[in-house]
Design an enzyme around this catalytic site. Structure first.
Site, PDB file in Angstrom:
ATOM      1  N   LYS A 104      37.450  31.595  43.116  1.00 27.27           N
ATOM      2  CA  LYS A 104      38.664  31.981  42.438  1.00 27.27           C
ATOM      3  C   LYS A 104      38.075  32.800  41.302  1.00 27.27           C
ATOM      4  O   LYS A 104      37.471  32.441  40.100  1.00 27.27           O
ATOM      5  CB  LYS A 104      39.099  30.654  41.660  1.00 27.27           C
ATOM      6  CG  LYS A 104      40.529  31.013  40.792  1.00 27.27           C
ATOM      7  CD  LYS A 104      41.166  29.999  40.219  1.00 27.27           C
ATOM      8  CE  LYS A 104      42.361  30.639  39.558  1.00 27.27           C
ATOM      9  NZ  LYS A 104      42.340  31.751  38.984  1.00 27.27           N
ATOM     10  N   ASP A 146      38.795  35.218  38.321  1.00 31.57           N
ATOM     11  CA  ASP A 146      39.309  34.997  36.960  1.00 31.57           C
ATOM     12  C   ASP A 146      39.813  36.470  36.413  1.00 31.57           C
ATOM     13  O   ASP A 146      38.929  37.207  35.910  1.00 31.57           O
ATOM     14  CB  ASP A 146      38.684  34.508  35.813  1.00 31.57           C
ATOM     15  CG  ASP A 146      39.776  33.402  35.315  1.00 31.57           C
ATOM     16  OD1 ASP A 146      41.083  33.332  35.679  1.00 31.57           O
ATOM     17  OD2 ASP A 146      39.431  32.345  34.571  1.00 31.57           O
TER      18      ASP A 146
END
Ligand code: MN
Length: 244
Positions: free
Chosen positions: A189, A191
């Protein structure tokens, strides 16, 4: 239209390019069409229609327009042999049109109208393209090669919810443990800025989760996305981030 493909052969050396030079395909009942993504010096899409034993051809910089009423430049180029309809591959450096050719769509078409001036109206039956387009020898800028390709409104078309612009990013769902099974994939993930990249007619627009336009903020990403997309019209969900 078929001037014995003289212009086609003049521009190409069969010893140097893998492009086909034959028209040996067995004729199907309906004439065929193909749209090829051509990553040449300038990325464009080539629309080719089977007419009079050859493929009448137009280079369309922005891709075949999808929205009814939309019109784009279509540069009329030399007829191509019928076998070109199945050609995919790399035209080596130093040859005419050097770069990668990929089939973007193919199928058959109905010739709805053929005008005295060469203008054509066709109904395409492809995998991606379904509907009516008109090709107009508009002589844009005084150049007879510069035609217009126009998407027509199709009364017979099955409504497909129109041209969608209401996409939302796929958001993560909090879970206590990882789901198991072969249907799952995992990725890091990142950012950064969550954006939806909408590519329309070969140009990308970046929009944040809250609907803010981020195209001007990340112009390099927008340019790279339009070039990297394998289609002139698509929507990409992603994260813009800087790696250090
Ligand atoms: Mn081309």
């Amino acid at each position: 239209m078929a001037e014995e493909l003289r212009e086609y052969k003049r521009k190409r050396d069969p010893k140097q390019t893998p492009e086909p030079f034959t028209s040996a395909r067995t004729r199907s009942k309906a004439p065929i069409f193909v749209v090829q993504r051509h990553g040449a010096r300038r990325l464009h899409y080539d629309l080719r229609l089977e007419l009079d034993g050859a493929l009448a051809s137009w280079a369309v910089p922005k891709g075949v327009p999808l929205e009814p009423g939309r019109r784009v430049l279509a540069v009329h180029v030399e007829d191509h042999p019928l076998d070109y309809a199945t050609f995919e591959g790399e035209i080596p450096k130093g040859n005419y049109g050097a770069g990668i050719v990929e089939i973007w769509d193919h199928g058959t078409f109905d010739l709805l109208e053929e005008k005295q001036d060469g203008g054509l109206t066709v109904r395409l039956h492809g995998t991606r393209l379904e509907g009516i387009w008109t090709l107009v020898p508009a002589k844009l800028g005084g150049d007879p090669k510069n035609w217009l390709l126009i998407r027509k409104t199709d009364e017979q078309a099955v409504p497909q919810g129109g041209f969608r612009n209401d996409y939302r990013p796929m958001l993560a769902t909090l879970a206590d443990e990882l789901p198991k099974g072969a249907d799952w994939l995992y990725e890091i993930k990142w950012d950064g800025y969550r954006v939806l990249g909408s590519v329309r007619a070969g140009e990308a627009r970046l929009v944040s989760r809250n609907g803010n336009d981020l195209t001007a903020r990340f112009p390099d990403v927008a340019t790279a996305l339009a070039k990297a997309a394998r289609s002139p019209d698509c929507v990409v969900d992603g994260e813009v981030c800087a790696l250090d």
